[in-house]
Each structure stands twice: as C-alpha cells, then as structure tokens.
Design an enzyme around this catalytic site. Sequence first.
Site, mmCIF file in Angstrom:
data_model
loop_
_atom_site.group_PDB
_atom_site.id
_atom_site.type_symbol
_atom_site.label_atom_id
_atom_site.label_comp_id
_atom_site.label_asym_id
_atom_site.label_seq_id
_atom_site.Cartn_x
_atom_site.Cartn_y
_atom_site.Cartn_z
ATOM 1 N N ARG A 286 0.841 -1.189 0.000
ATOM 2 C CA ARG A 286 0.000 0.000 0.000
ATOM 3 C C ARG A 286 0.882 1.247 0.000
ATOM 4 N NH1 ARG A 286 -3.416 -2.862 -1.565
ATOM 5 N NH2 ARG A 286 -5.440 -3.334 -0.642
ATOM 6 N N HIS B 153 -0.933 -0.072 -9.850
ATOM 7 C CA HIS B 153 -1.577 -0.985 -8.879
ATOM 8 C C HIS B 153 -2.080 -2.240 -9.603
ATOM 9 C CE1 HIS B 153 -3.803 -1.195 -4.785
ATOM 10 N NE2 HIS B 153 -3.655 -2.409 -5.281
HETATM 11 P P1 NDP Z 1 -1.512 -11.742 4.944
HETATM 12 O O1 NDP Z 1 -2.456 -11.245 5.976
HETATM 13 O O2 NDP Z 1 -1.612 -13.166 4.526
HETATM 14 O O3 NDP Z 1 -0.011 -11.521 5.450
HETATM 15 C C1 NDP Z 1 0.389 -10.382 6.148
HETATM 16 C C2 NDP Z 1 1.815 -10.586 6.653
HETATM 17 O O4 NDP Z 1 2.265 -9.363 7.216
HETATM 18 C C3 NDP Z 1 1.910 -11.655 7.747
HETATM 19 O O5 NDP Z 1 3.103 -12.394 7.604
HETATM 20 C C4 NDP Z 1 1.966 -10.819 9.027
HETATM 21 O O6 NDP Z 1 2.643 -11.419 10.115
HETATM 22 C C5 NDP Z 1 2.750 -9.612 8.540
HETATM 23 N N1 NDP Z 1 2.502 -8.445 9.404
HETATM 24 C C6 NDP Z 1 1.333 -7.816 9.672
HETATM 25 N N2 NDP Z 1 1.514 -6.802 10.543
HETATM 26 C C7 NDP Z 1 2.832 -6.805 10.851
HETATM 27 C C8 NDP Z 1 3.641 -6.026 11.705
HETATM 28 N N3 NDP Z 1 3.118 -5.029 12.439
HETATM 29 N N4 NDP Z 1 4.944 -6.305 11.787
HETATM 30 C C9 NDP Z 1 5.496 -7.319 11.064
HETATM 31 N N5 NDP Z 1 4.777 -8.119 10.218
HETATM 32 C C10 NDP Z 1 3.464 -7.851 10.124
HETATM 33 O O7 NDP Z 1 -1.658 -10.776 3.695
HETATM 34 P P2 NDP Z 1 -1.386 -11.079 2.147
HETATM 35 O O8 NDP Z 1 -0.038 -11.679 2.021
HETATM 36 O O9 NDP Z 1 -2.528 -11.799 1.547
HETATM 37 O O10 NDP Z 1 -1.413 -9.590 1.537
HETATM 38 C C11 NDP Z 1 -0.516 -8.596 1.982
HETATM 39 C C12 NDP Z 1 -0.897 -7.239 1.434
HETATM 40 O O11 NDP Z 1 -0.594 -7.149 0.056
HETATM 41 C C13 NDP Z 1 -2.380 -6.889 1.479
HETATM 42 O O12 NDP Z 1 -2.770 -6.473 2.775
HETATM 43 C C14 NDP Z 1 -2.492 -5.774 0.461
HETATM 44 O O13 NDP Z 1 -2.298 -4.526 1.061
HETATM 45 C C15 NDP Z 1 -1.343 -6.056 -0.501
HETATM 46 N N6 NDP Z 1 -1.822 -6.441 -1.832
HETATM 47 C C16 NDP Z 1 -1.473 -5.663 -2.909
HETATM 48 C C17 NDP Z 1 -1.879 -5.999 -4.175
HETATM 49 C C18 NDP Z 1 -1.467 -5.200 -5.364
HETATM 50 O O14 NDP Z 1 -1.950 -5.440 -6.469
HETATM 51 N N7 NDP Z 1 -0.550 -4.262 -5.220
HETATM 52 C C19 NDP Z 1 -2.706 -7.180 -4.427
HETATM 53 C C20 NDP Z 1 -3.010 -7.933 -3.237
HETATM 54 C C21 NDP Z 1 -2.580 -7.553 -1.989
HETATM 55 P P3 NDP Z 1 2.082 -12.763 10.798
HETATM 56 O O15 NDP Z 1 2.342 -13.842 9.764
HETATM 57 O O16 NDP Z 1 2.906 -12.931 12.007
HETATM 58 O O17 NDP Z 1 0.622 -12.552 11.048
HETATM 59 C C1 OXD Z 2 -5.735 -6.190 -2.951
HETATM 60 C C2 OXD Z 2 -5.289 -5.257 -3.988
HETATM 61 O O1 OXD Z 2 -5.630 -5.849 -1.770
HETATM 62 O O2 OXD Z 2 -5.587 -5.515 -5.191
HETATM 63 O O3 OXD Z 2 -6.179 -7.291 -3.300
HETATM 64 O O4 OXD Z 2 -4.619 -4.274 -3.702
#
Ligand code: NDP
Ligand code: OXD
Length: 310
Positions: free
Chosen positions: A225, A273
Amino acid sequence: MTTPLNITLCLSQTKPEPWEAGLKAALPGATVRNWTPGEPPADYAVVWAPPQAFLDEQPKLKALFNIGAGVDALMKLRLPLGCQVVRLDDAGMSVQMAEYVCHAVIRHFREFDGYEADVQAGKWSYRKPRLRADYPVGVMGLGVLGERVARALTVFDFPVHGWSRTPKQIEGVQGHSGAEGFDAFLTSCRVLVNLLPLTPDTADILNRRTLSLLQPGAYFINVARGAHLVEEDLLALLASGHMAGATLDVFRTEPLPEGHPFWTHPKVTVTPHTSARTLRDESIAQIAGKMLAMMRGETVAGLVDPARGY
Ligand code: NDP
Ligand code: OXD
C-alpha cells in the site's frame, strides 16, 4: 424450508454485472443483488471499498467478503455489529505477485534497464556481472503473498530474509520477527519488498530512518500500500544515492497524480496498482465456497482479526 441466501454487492471501481451473474451461477437459489440505497438487508455482502452509507443500511450482515487481499479501506469504516470480514486468500494473486517481484528484482540485479538504454543508443556493451551475495533481498510480510514471493526468490539463489509479526520458518529464508527484529532485518537487506497489510502499526513504516538502515545502493519494491511509504523520504534517499532505485505499484494517492515526481524519476519504475489483480472466476469460486462453509458453521481461511487490522 430453508430461507434463500440473500447476497448484496457493493463494488466500487468494478463492474458488478459479471460478479452478480457468477455468484448466481455458483450459488443456485441465492438472491444476489447489486446494492442500491433502500434495499432490504442481506445476509452476506461482497464488497470493494464500499461507502459507509451501504454498511449503515445493512445491520443484519453476517459477513463481508472483500474482493481483494487488503482490507485497510474496509477497516476504516463502522461495521455492522457481529459482522465478520473475510478477505481473498490468494485466489490466483500469489503467483502474479511472485512474477512481478522476481521480474523487478532480476531486472535491477541484471541491469536490464542499462542494457536497454545501450541498445537504444546502438551500443554493444558488457557490464561486470554482479554477485548475488551482494544483493540480499528482504520481504516484509510473510503471509499468503509474502511467503510465495520469498520462496520464488530463493529459486534464483538470492539470499532471502523475511520479516513478520510472529516468527515463521520458511526453507531457504532467514526469518526475523516483531518490532525487536525489524532493524536487524533491514540492515541485512539491499533489496526490500513490501508485502505488509496496511494497519495502524505499519502506516509510514518505510521512512528516512528505516530506509537508511538498508545496505547502500538499496532498491525498494512496494507492492502493498502507498501509505506504508513516506514518499518524500524515498525521494531524498534517491537523491543522496543511498537508494539506487525503486519499483512502485502502489501510491498514497491513486491514480498517481499528474506531475508527481515518481512519474518521470529516472530511478523509479511506476505501475498502476496491477502487481496482483483480482481474478474474478477464482474469487467467486472462493467466496461462494466460504459462504456455504460458514452456513454449515465451519471456520474459513482469510477471516480478518479486527484487533490486528488484517
Ligand atoms: P496476509 O495477511 O496473509 O499476510 C500479512 C503478513 O504481514 C503476515 O506475515 C503478518 O505477520 C505480517 N505483518 C502484519 N503486521 C505486521 C507487523 N506489524 N509487523 C510485522 N509483520 C506484520 O496478507 P497477504 O499476504 O494476503 O497480503 C498482503 C498485502 O498485500 C495486502 O494487505 C495488500 O495490502 C497487498 N496487496 C497488494 C496488491 C497489489 O496489487 N498491489 C494485491 C493484493 C494484496 P504474521 O504472519 O505474524 O501474522
Ligand atoms: C488487494 C489489492 O488488496 O488488489 O487485493 O490491492
């Protein structure tokens, strides 16, 4: 007789008709409607960045299904009491994310932009091969997407580090966790990939202090993001030479405003994006399957914890 499942759709920036048709086909007998103000309350909603007015009219919702992985826009709203939030759990996004990130890392590491410029100038020239050991890659966030990306990078023999909230064990990836492990993670990396969810704990996490901890000549790839990054700080570190460049797919304001320095910065690659798109058929199949599972009283993957914000 069981009451038919009542589903409402509220999808900003997305054509609702194919979703409506797809959900009807996947859930025969369900009522599926694209929301217009004043509709009767539904049991389940399928949403992307809905307005507060929509949620205020839906006091009976049992669950909101987000058609993306990131729920940051949703978690800013006042949700109906007792309503669960379910995000997309991969649904074809992790392979796209792995392609995008590996492409960006390899393009930088192999200096393909430099070769392209040389070829444009009609120059047949070689660059000294770089050492993989000098380009350790760090993945912030080791969830559904981050883990797939980290594993994909190990295939190319890059040294890979990962950072998550709780400790993770992934073969070939050196794990770091928690606030206490953050600085050591950053100092271990020259290339940084952001795949964190946007929460109060992670907003502005990439700033002058944290980016300065990366190894000199660092490269940053933001696919999570825009609000994770303090954009002026990245620009200052690109100007100082500490950062060699960046590939940015997400921005604080989207679409990226006209005249924004990232558009024309020689060291920055911009994409709109698009690193991992929502795939409609996979997403509808996943959402329909989860609705049925929830109706049977089962727990589903991708439930958002409101206290963590992801
Ligand atoms: P998940 O919820 O599966 O994974 C999130 C990860 O971040 C976990 O490993 C979590 O740790 C870690 N995390 C969360 N908070 C913290 C923190 N404070 N400190 C350290 N680590 C942290 O999410 P996804 O992998 O499915 O997606 C991640 C992000 O990707 C989405 O939230 C979205 O914003 C972005 N995205 C962007 C897209 C694009 O097209 N640009 C498309 C899809 C998603 P833990 O494992 O310990 O819980
Ligand atoms: C998502 C994205 O969060 O597309 O899936 O950014």
